[in-house]
Design a protein around this motif. Structure first.
Motif, PDB file in Angstrom:
ATOM      1  N   GLY A  12       0.833  -1.194   0.000  1.00 51.44           N
ATOM      2  CA  GLY A  12       0.000   0.000   0.000  1.00 51.44           C
ATOM      3  C   GLY A  12       0.867   1.243   0.000  1.00 51.44           C
ATOM      4  N   ASN A  13       0.238   2.363  -0.298  1.00 48.05           N
ATOM      5  CA  ASN A  13       1.004   3.608  -0.324  1.00 48.05           C
ATOM      6  C   ASN A  13       0.362   4.593   0.653  1.00 48.05           C
ATOM      7  OD1 ASN A  13      -1.313   4.143  -1.703  1.00 48.05           O
ATOM      8  ND2 ASN A  13      -0.351   4.363  -3.691  1.00 48.05           N
ATOM      9  N   ILE A  14       0.136   5.804   0.260  1.00 43.10           N
ATOM     10  CA  ILE A  14      -0.444   6.801   1.179  1.00 43.10           C
ATOM     11  C   ILE A  14      -1.877   6.471   1.543  1.00 43.10           C
ATOM     12  CG2 ILE A  14       1.063   8.668   0.409  1.00 43.10           C
ATOM     13  CD1 ILE A  14      -1.337   9.677  -1.277  1.00 43.10           C
ATOM     14  N   PHE A  15      -2.496   5.563   0.827  1.00 42.98           N
ATOM     15  CA  PHE A  15      -3.886   5.210   1.090  1.00 42.98           C
ATOM     16  C   PHE A  15      -4.017   4.079   2.103  1.00 42.98           C
ATOM     17  CE2 PHE A  15      -3.847   6.904  -3.277  1.00 42.98           C
ATOM     18  CZ  PHE A  15      -4.597   8.052  -3.028  1.00 42.98           C
ATOM     19  N   ASN A  16      -2.919   3.706   2.773  1.00 44.05           N
ATOM     20  CA  ASN A  16      -2.994   2.671   3.796  1.00 44.05           C
ATOM     21  C   ASN A  16      -3.886   3.136   4.941  1.00 44.05           C
ATOM     22  OD1 ASN A  16      -2.005   0.094   3.571  1.00 44.05           O
ATOM     23  ND2 ASN A  16       0.114   0.709   3.844  1.00 44.05           N
ATOM     24  N   HIS A  17      -4.384   2.187   5.700  1.00 47.65           N
ATOM     25  CA  HIS A  17      -5.372   2.443   6.740  1.00 47.65           C
ATOM     26  C   HIS A  17      -4.720   2.515   8.123  1.00 47.65           C
ATOM     27  CE1 HIS A  17      -4.739  -1.888   6.402  1.00 47.65           C
ATOM     28  NE2 HIS A  17      -4.961  -1.919   7.697  1.00 47.65           N
ATOM     29  N   ASP A  18      -5.479   3.016   9.081  1.00 42.57           N
ATOM     30  CA  ASP A  18      -5.070   3.006  10.483  1.00 42.57           C
ATOM     31  C   ASP A  18      -5.279   1.587  11.017  1.00 42.57           C
ATOM     32  OD1 ASP A  18      -4.474   3.636  13.116  1.00 42.57           O
ATOM     33  OD2 ASP A  18      -6.505   4.357  13.544  1.00 42.57           O
ATOM     34  N   PRO A  19      -4.266   0.938  11.571  1.00 46.48           N
ATOM     35  CA  PRO A  19      -4.394  -0.473  11.974  1.00 46.48           C
ATOM     36  C   PRO A  19      -5.453  -0.734  13.048  1.00 46.48           C
ATOM     37  CG  PRO A  19      -2.094   0.189  11.962  1.00 46.48           C
ATOM     38  CD  PRO A  19      -2.902   1.414  11.739  1.00 46.48           C
ATOM     39  N   LEU A  20      -5.695   0.207  13.949  1.00 47.86           N
ATOM     40  CA  LEU A  20      -6.608  -0.048  15.059  1.00 47.86           C
ATOM     41  C   LEU A  20      -7.934   0.719  14.942  1.00 47.86           C
ATOM     42  CD1 LEU A  20      -4.249  -0.185  18.162  1.00 47.86           C
ATOM     43  CD2 LEU A  20      -5.631  -2.020  17.219  1.00 47.86           C
ATOM     44  N   ARG A  21      -8.298   1.158  13.764  1.00 48.35           N
ATOM     45  CA  ARG A  21      -9.525   1.941  13.651  1.00 48.35           C
ATOM     46  C   ARG A  21     -10.749   1.068  13.953  1.00 48.35           C
ATOM     47  NH1 ARG A  21     -12.984   1.932   9.288  1.00 48.35           N
ATOM     48  NH2 ARG A  21     -12.437   0.472   7.631  1.00 48.35           N
ATOM     49  N   ASN A  22     -11.840   1.715  14.363  1.00 52.62           N
ATOM     50  CA  ASN A  22     -13.086   0.997  14.621  1.00 52.62           C
ATOM     51  C   ASN A  22     -13.747   0.672  13.290  1.00 52.62           C
ATOM     52  OD1 ASN A  22     -12.567   1.422  17.310  1.00 52.62           O
ATOM     53  ND2 ASN A  22     -13.865   3.224  17.444  1.00 52.62           N
ATOM     54  N   ARG A  23     -14.234  -0.564  13.160  1.00 57.15           N
ATOM     55  CA  ARG A  23     -14.832  -1.004  11.906  1.00 57.15           C
ATOM     56  C   ARG A  23     -16.292  -1.351  12.116  1.00 57.15           C
ATOM     57  NH1 ARG A  23      -9.748  -2.381  12.693  1.00 57.15           N
ATOM     58  NH2 ARG A  23      -8.295  -1.844  11.045  1.00 57.15           N
ATOM     59  N   LYS A  24     -17.117  -0.908  11.198  1.00 59.53           N
ATOM     60  CA  LYS A  24     -18.554  -1.159  11.294  1.00 59.53           C
ATOM     61  C   LYS A  24     -18.847  -2.606  10.925  1.00 59.53           C
ATOM     62  CE  LYS A  24     -22.909   0.866   9.881  1.00 59.53           C
ATOM     63  NZ  LYS A  24     -23.537   1.894   9.067  1.00 59.53           N
ATOM     64  N   LEU A  25     -19.794  -3.205  11.651  1.00 64.89           N
ATOM     65  CA  LEU A  25     -20.221  -4.566  11.370  1.00 64.89           C
ATOM     66  C   LEU A  25     -21.581  -4.525  10.689  1.00 64.89           C
ATOM     67  CD1 LEU A  25     -19.228  -6.334  14.693  1.00 64.89           C
ATOM     68  CD2 LEU A  25     -18.040  -6.409  12.515  1.00 64.89           C
ATOM     69  N   LEU A  26     -21.788  -5.429   9.745  1.00 64.62           N
ATOM     70  CA  LEU A  26     -23.032  -5.483   8.996  1.00 64.62           C
ATOM     71  C   LEU A  26     -23.931  -6.573   9.569  1.00 64.62           C
ATOM     72  CD1 LEU A  26     -21.410  -5.214   5.464  1.00 64.62           C
ATOM     73  CD2 LEU A  26     -22.423  -3.381   6.817  1.00 64.62           C
ATOM     74  N   LEU A  27     -25.006  -6.137  10.209  1.00 62.01           N
ATOM     75  CA  LEU A  27     -25.986  -7.041  10.804  1.00 62.01           C
ATOM     76  C   LEU A  27     -27.379  -6.527  10.483  1.00 62.01           C
ATOM     77  CD1 LEU A  27     -24.362  -7.405  14.331  1.00 62.01           C
ATOM     78  CD2 LEU A  27     -24.740  -9.287  12.766  1.00 62.01           C
ATOM     79  N   HIS A  28     -28.357  -7.426  10.487  1.00 66.40           N
ATOM     80  CA  HIS A  28     -29.747  -7.013  10.331  1.00 66.40           C
ATOM     81  C   HIS A  28     -30.207  -6.313  11.610  1.00 66.40           C
ATOM     82  CE1 HIS A  28     -30.513  -9.005   6.516  1.00 66.40           C
ATOM     83  NE2 HIS A  28     -29.825 -10.044   6.979  1.00 66.40           N
ATOM     84  N   LYS A  29     -31.205  -5.465  11.471  1.00 64.96           N
ATOM     85  CA  LYS A  29     -31.698  -4.699  12.614  1.00 64.96           C
ATOM     86  C   LYS A  29     -32.198  -5.621  13.736  1.00 64.96           C
ATOM     87  CE  LYS A  29     -33.752  -0.603  12.183  1.00 64.96           C
ATOM     88  NZ  LYS A  29     -34.776   0.387  11.826  1.00 64.96           N
ATOM     89  N   LYS A  30     -32.861  -6.705  13.361  1.00 67.80           N
ATOM     90  CA  LYS A  30     -33.367  -7.641  14.383  1.00 67.80           C
ATOM     91  C   LYS A  30     -32.212  -8.321  15.123  1.00 67.80           C
ATOM     92  CE  LYS A  30     -37.904  -8.668  12.597  1.00 67.80           C
ATOM     93  NZ  LYS A  30     -38.870  -9.684  12.213  1.00 67.80           N
ATOM     94  N   GLU A  31     -31.134  -8.634  14.410  1.00 70.27           N
ATOM     95  CA  GLU A  31     -29.973  -9.230  15.062  1.00 70.27           C
ATOM     96  C   GLU A  31     -29.350  -8.246  16.044  1.00 70.27           C
ATOM     97  OE1 GLU A  31     -27.768 -10.220  11.501  1.00 70.27           O
ATOM     98  OE2 GLU A  31     -28.082 -12.362  11.887  1.00 70.27           O
ATOM     99  N   ILE A  32     -29.269  -6.973  15.654  1.00 71.55           N
ATOM    100  CA  ILE A  32     -28.707  -5.949  16.541  1.00 71.55           C
ATOM    101  C   ILE A  32     -29.572  -5.800  17.783  1.00 71.55           C
ATOM    102  CG2 ILE A  32     -28.233  -3.479  16.762  1.00 71.55           C
ATOM    103  CD1 ILE A  32     -27.288  -3.515  13.859  1.00 71.55           C
ATOM    104  N   GLN A  33     -30.889  -5.798  17.609  1.00 76.66           N
ATOM    105  CA  GLN A  33     -31.797  -5.689  18.763  1.00 76.66           C
ATOM    106  C   GLN A  33     -31.638  -6.892  19.698  1.00 76.66           C
ATOM    107  OE1 GLN A  33     -33.511  -3.062  19.617  1.00 76.66           O
ATOM    108  NE2 GLN A  33     -32.755  -2.018  17.793  1.00 76.66           N
ATOM    109  N   ARG A  34     -31.475  -8.084  19.124  1.00 78.88           N
ATOM    110  CA  ARG A  34     -31.276  -9.280  19.949  1.00 78.88           C
ATOM    111  C   ARG A  34     -29.972  -9.174  20.732  1.00 78.88           C
ATOM    112  NH1 ARG A  34     -28.646 -14.168  19.540  1.00 78.88           N
ATOM    113  NH2 ARG A  34     -27.865 -13.690  17.458  1.00 78.88           N
ATOM    114  N   LEU A  35     -28.913  -8.699  20.074  1.00 74.56           N
ATOM    115  CA  LEU A  35     -27.621  -8.554  20.752  1.00 74.56           C
ATOM    116  C   LEU A  35     -27.681  -7.488  21.838  1.00 74.56           C
ATOM    117  CD1 LEU A  35     -25.135  -8.842  17.759  1.00 74.56           C
ATOM    118  CD2 LEU A  35     -25.617 -10.546  19.521  1.00 74.56           C
ATOM    119  N   VAL A  36     -28.432  -6.404  21.605  1.00 70.47           N
ATOM    120  CA  VAL A  36     -28.593  -5.366  22.628  1.00 70.47           C
ATOM    121  C   VAL A  36     -29.263  -5.968  23.855  1.00 70.47           C
ATOM    122  CG1 VAL A  36     -29.872  -3.272  23.208  1.00 70.47           C
ATOM    123  CG2 VAL A  36     -28.582  -3.381  21.094  1.00 70.47           C
ATOM    124  N   GLY A  37     -30.301  -6.784  23.629  1.00 71.61           N
ATOM    125  CA  GLY A  37     -30.997  -7.427  24.742  1.00 71.61           C
ATOM    126  C   GLY A  37     -30.100  -8.378  25.519  1.00 71.61           C
TER     127      GLY A  37
END
Length: 154
Positions: free
Chosen positions: A72-97
């Motif tokens: 990679g060049n200047i477009f490399n990423h931050d190694p420890l950045r927070n990454r979004k996870l892709l889940l359905h809304k119902k799955e997220i609600q279940r995990l919150v519970g």
């Protein structure tokens, strides 16, 4: 004939199964940049200290280290950045519970490629006490000894 593609895990969190009792699991996609997915495919990812959190109705993968891509060049990423996870809304609600109870957390268990997409297996986990860990080790050693003696009898 459609063939399911399950590759071997690119990264596993073996420490999670030692430190936590896994109550249930859920598979989630990960939002990655171009150089991140190249590093993940090269197995340059560490889940050891990682965890997941639900904030504002979205799931986030925190403290997971993905090494910068070698070519990679200047477009490399931050190694420890927070990454979004892709889940359905119902799955997220279940995990919150499930995680609203005290002592319950979300830990990443393994990362793998499925049908060309990076996936993470999240475990809903409850922390173990030291005496639980010793009990698990003792039971595993006993089972290993039983298998060894049965193998010698054949």
């Amino acid at each position: 004939m459609k063939k399911k593609q399950f590759d071997k895990p690119l990264a596993q969190n073996k420490k999670a199964r030692h430190d936590y009792n896994i109550l249930s699991t859920v598979e989630a996609g990960i939002v990655l940049t171009g150089t991140e997915i190249k590093s993940v495919r090269a197995s340059r990812i560490t889940l050891k200290d990682g965890f997941a959190q639900i904030r504002n109705g979205e799931a986030w993968l925190m403290n997971v280290h993905i090494s910068p891509y070698d070519h990679g060049n200047i477009f490399n990423h931050d190694p420890l950045r927070n990454r979004k996870l892709l889940l359905h809304k119902k799955e997220i609600q279940r995990l919150v519970g499930e995680t609203s109870n005290k002592g319950i957390t979300l830990v990443p268990l393994k990362v793998y490629i499925k049908n060309g997409f990076a996936k993470v297996l999240l475990g809903v986990a409850k922390g173990k006490h030291d005496y639980d860990k010793r009990e698990t080790i003792k039971r595993r050693d006993q089972e290993r000894e039983i298998r060894r003696t049965l193998k010698n009898f054949r």
